[in-house]
Design a protein around this motif. Structure first.
Motif, short mmCIF file in Angstrom:
data_model
loop_
_atom_site.label_atom_id
_atom_site.label_comp_id
_atom_site.label_asym_id
_atom_site.label_seq_id
_atom_site.Cartn_x
_atom_site.Cartn_y
_atom_site.Cartn_z
N TYR A 46 0.85 -1.19 0.00
CA TYR A 46 0.00 0.00 0.00
C TYR A 46 0.89 1.24 0.00
O TYR A 46 2.04 1.20 0.41
CB TYR A 46 -0.95 0.02 1.20
N GLU A 73 -10.65 17.98 5.17
CA GLU A 73 -10.79 16.80 4.32
C GLU A 73 -10.27 15.54 5.02
O GLU A 73 -10.92 14.50 5.01
CB GLU A 73 -9.97 16.98 3.02
N ARG A 76 -12.60 14.45 7.78
CA ARG A 76 -13.79 13.78 7.24
C ARG A 76 -13.46 12.36 6.80
O ARG A 76 -14.23 11.43 7.04
CB ARG A 76 -14.38 14.58 6.07
N LEU A 77 -12.30 12.19 6.14
CA LEU A 77 -11.88 10.84 5.73
C LEU A 77 -11.71 9.94 6.95
O LEU A 77 -12.10 8.77 6.94
CB LEU A 77 -10.58 10.90 4.94
N PHE A 78 -11.10 10.48 7.99
CA PHE A 78 -10.91 9.70 9.20
C PHE A 78 -12.25 9.29 9.81
O PHE A 78 -12.44 8.15 10.22
CB PHE A 78 -10.08 10.50 10.20
N GLU A 79 -13.17 10.23 9.87
CA GLU A 79 -14.49 9.95 10.46
C GLU A 79 -15.23 8.87 9.69
O GLU A 79 -15.93 8.04 10.27
CB GLU A 79 -15.34 11.21 10.50
N THR A 80 -15.12 8.89 8.36
CA THR A 80 -15.90 7.95 7.54
C THR A 80 -15.23 6.61 7.32
O THR A 80 -15.90 5.64 7.04
CB THR A 80 -16.24 8.57 6.17
N THR A 81 -13.90 6.54 7.46
CA THR A 81 -13.23 5.27 7.17
C THR A 81 -12.65 4.59 8.40
O THR A 81 -12.46 3.39 8.38
CB THR A 81 -12.10 5.46 6.14
N VAL A 82 -12.34 5.33 9.45
CA VAL A 82 -11.71 4.73 10.62
C VAL A 82 -12.70 4.51 11.75
O VAL A 82 -12.76 3.46 12.35
CB VAL A 82 -10.51 5.58 11.11
#
Length: 83
Positions: A46, A73, A76-82
């Motif tokens: 990865y 940004e 938001r990515l952290f909130e939705t994926t982690v």
């Protein structure tokens, strides 16, 4: 020397608490829960994204762009994926 009822109750509570800690079972994971991966050769390759490139491809060029655009940004990515 005679002990007061409060001291006796405190000692009993302490002994009970220590007993609960010593004889409690460790938490168990559900049977379908994946096992921990310790062998790094089994981890797929990865590449981490560049934190200074926004989702639309623009580069972060100054601290204001970081605070105003890129940091939200990433959050938001952290909130939705982690989480």
């Amino acid at each position: 020397m005679k002990q007061s009822p409060a001291v006796k109750a405190g000692c009993a509570m302490f002994i009970f608490s220590v007993g609960c800690i010593l004889f409690a079972e460790p938490p168990q994971l559900p049977p379908h829960y994946p096992k921990a991966q310790y062998d790094e050769s089994k981890v797929p390759a990865y590449t981490l994204p560049d934190p200074l490139v926004m989702l639309d491809g623009k580069k972060v060029t100054d601290p204001n762009a970081w605070r105003r655009e890129r940091r939200p940004e990433i959050l938001r990515l952290f909130e939705t994926t982690v989480i």
